[in-house]
Design a protein around this motif. Structure first.
Motif, PDB file in Angstrom:
ATOM      1  N   CYS A 141      -3.433  -4.487 -10.755  1.00  0.00           N
ATOM      2  CA  CYS A 141      -2.276  -3.792 -10.176  1.00  0.00           C
ATOM      3  C   CYS A 141      -0.943  -4.290 -10.726  1.00  0.00           C
ATOM      4  O   CYS A 141       0.104  -3.707 -10.421  1.00  0.00           O
ATOM      5  N   ARG A 173      12.335   3.385  -9.207  1.00  0.00           N
ATOM      6  CA  ARG A 173      12.409   3.471  -7.758  1.00  0.00           C
ATOM      7  C   ARG A 173      13.629   4.274  -7.314  1.00  0.00           C
ATOM      8  O   ARG A 173      14.708   4.162  -7.874  1.00  0.00           O
ATOM      9  N   ASP A 193      -6.368  -5.882  -2.873  1.00  0.00           N
ATOM     10  CA  ASP A 193      -5.530  -6.035  -4.064  1.00  0.00           C
ATOM     11  C   ASP A 193      -4.372  -7.002  -3.836  1.00  0.00           C
ATOM     12  O   ASP A 193      -3.733  -7.441  -4.795  1.00  0.00           O
ATOM     13  N   ARG A 212       2.063  -2.197 -12.370  1.00  0.00           N
ATOM     14  CA  ARG A 212       2.787  -1.176 -11.609  1.00  0.00           C
ATOM     15  C   ARG A 212       4.189  -1.622 -11.199  1.00  0.00           C
ATOM     16  O   ARG A 212       5.099  -0.792 -11.072  1.00  0.00           O
ATOM     17  N   LEU A 232       0.828  -1.211   0.000  1.00  0.00           N
ATOM     18  CA  LEU A 232       0.000   0.000   0.000  1.00  0.00           C
ATOM     19  C   LEU A 232       0.861   1.260   0.000  1.00  0.00           C
ATOM     20  O   LEU A 232       0.627   2.182  -0.784  1.00  0.00           O
ATOM     21  N   THR A 233       1.870   1.315   0.867  1.00  0.00           N
ATOM     22  CA  THR A 233       2.680   2.529   0.947  1.00  0.00           C
ATOM     23  C   THR A 233       3.591   2.706  -0.257  1.00  0.00           C
ATOM     24  O   THR A 233       3.985   3.823  -0.584  1.00  0.00           O
ATOM     25  N   GLU A 234       3.926   1.620  -0.939  1.00  0.00           N
ATOM     26  CA  GLU A 234       4.697   1.707  -2.177  1.00  0.00           C
ATOM     27  C   GLU A 234       3.814   1.985  -3.389  1.00  0.00           C
ATOM     28  O   GLU A 234       4.291   2.089  -4.513  1.00  0.00           O
ATOM     29  N   ARG A 235       2.502   2.091  -3.153  1.00  0.00           N
ATOM     30  CA  ARG A 235       1.521   2.364  -4.211  1.00  0.00           C
ATOM     31  C   ARG A 235       1.459   1.246  -5.249  1.00  0.00           C
ATOM     32  O   ARG A 235       1.042   1.445  -6.382  1.00  0.00           O
ATOM     33  N   ASP A 264      -3.866  -0.607  -4.119  1.00  0.00           N
ATOM     34  CA  ASP A 264      -4.717   0.487  -3.638  1.00  0.00           C
ATOM     35  C   ASP A 264      -5.446   0.132  -2.355  1.00  0.00           C
ATOM     36  O   ASP A 264      -5.712   1.000  -1.515  1.00  0.00           O
ATOM     37  N   THR A 265      -5.782  -1.137  -2.206  1.00  0.00           N
ATOM     38  CA  THR A 265      -6.480  -1.614  -1.014  1.00  0.00           C
ATOM     39  C   THR A 265      -5.892  -2.952  -0.603  1.00  0.00           C
ATOM     40  O   THR A 265      -5.206  -3.619  -1.394  1.00  0.00           O
ATOM     41  N   ARG A 290       7.647   0.618 -11.251  1.00  0.00           N
ATOM     42  CA  ARG A 290       8.298   0.971  -9.993  1.00  0.00           C
ATOM     43  C   ARG A 290       9.737   0.459  -9.952  1.00  0.00           C
ATOM     44  O   ARG A 290      10.627   1.134  -9.434  1.00  0.00           O
TER      45      ARG A 290
END
Length: 274
Positions: free
Chosen positions: A90, A101, A67, A93, A57-60, A63-64, A97
């Motif tokens: 997802c 990153r 996921d 992504r 979640l914090t790395e996007r 989203d929830t 990233r």
């Protein structure tokens, strides 16, 4: 296991005694997302399922929590691997990233995506330290005079190069403990550090590893160590002192027996918590 008890020697301005200390376990935890090595985090190997969801979640990358389809942690030879499967929507992504990153002030290993890369070579072994107990206490007593940013903000770590006599020859500050040490190592790369490095932060694996790269004889920290830091220092022969305060400090690794002058003679029994 999240902690283990280590035997220590407690240095004081007037002598040495035996002690023991509970040390937080640190382990390398590799995060694999949909089969792609994403990061290696240095952390306490507990609650890894919760960590994996929060990290996604914090790395996007998600989203929830829904996921995150599956989380599979398991122990490997060098550390832990956590395999994460994300929902179909997802999955694109992770590729983006991995390409873009950037480093931050967190507790991962920058640029490392798998446990195999953790075993980076260390050239040579540290030489015998020449600083004595008095020098360590002298450096600790004067360190605050070299921390103007922390004095103004209360939010900066420091790393200092100390002479064998305990004089602070150079000091650097940063909000990131690793960054402060990298600054010091970069500034002293041409001349080296003949005495010891003194840091204000918790001493984890990376801090010991950086000290080994700098070929410093001894690493001293004001804060506590982790198990992996102690193991790394022992494996490569680095003299290592932690929880260095005005009244006492703990010797975690002393391969040259520099602080063992009274071993076996009049040592007090272990003092729990020191």
């Amino acid at each position: 296991m999240t902690a283990r008890v280590e035997p220590t020697r407690v240095l004081t301005p007037v002598g040495v005694r035996r002690g023991e200390r509970a040390v937080a376990v640190e382990a390398a935890v590799a995060i694999e997302v949909d089969g792609i090595g994403y990061a290696v985090m240095m952390m306490t190997p507990a609650d890894l399922e919760a960590f994996a969801i929060g990290f996604m979640l914090t790395e996007r990358l998600a989203d929830t929590a829904a996921d995150v389809i599956a989380v599979e942690p398991f122990e490997a030879d060098v550390g832990w691997i956590v395999r994460v499967a994300l929902a179909e929507r997802c999955r694109g992504r992770i590729q983006d990233r991995v390409r873009h990153r950037t480093s931050d002030t967190g507790c991962g290993l920058c640029g490392i995506a798998s446990l195999e890369q953790l075993r980076r070579p260390v050239a040579g072994r540290p030489v015998r330290p020449v600083a004595d107990t008095a020098a360590l206490f002298r450096a600790v007593a004067s360190l605050r005079d070299h921390q103007p940013l922390n004095a103004a903000t209360g939010a900066a770590h420091a790393a200092a190069a100390c002479t064998a006599e305990g004089t602070i020859a150079a000091a650097y500050e940063d909000v990131g403990r690793h960054n402060a040490l990298d600054k010091l190592i970069g500034a002293t790369a041409a001349t080296g550090i003949s005495g010891f490095i003194l840091v204000t932060s918790r001493i984890s694996f990376e801090m010991v590893d950086k000290a080994l790269v700098a070929a410093v004889p001894m690493l001293v920290g004001i804060s506590a160590p982790t198990t992996l830091a102690i193991d790394h220092a022992r494996e490569h022969g680095l003299t290592f002192v932690a929880l260095a305060r005005a009244d006492a400090m703990l010797v975690l690794n002393d391969p040259w027996k520099c602080f063992d002058a009274v071993a076996g003679e009049g040592l007090e029994p272990p003092t729990p918590g020191l």
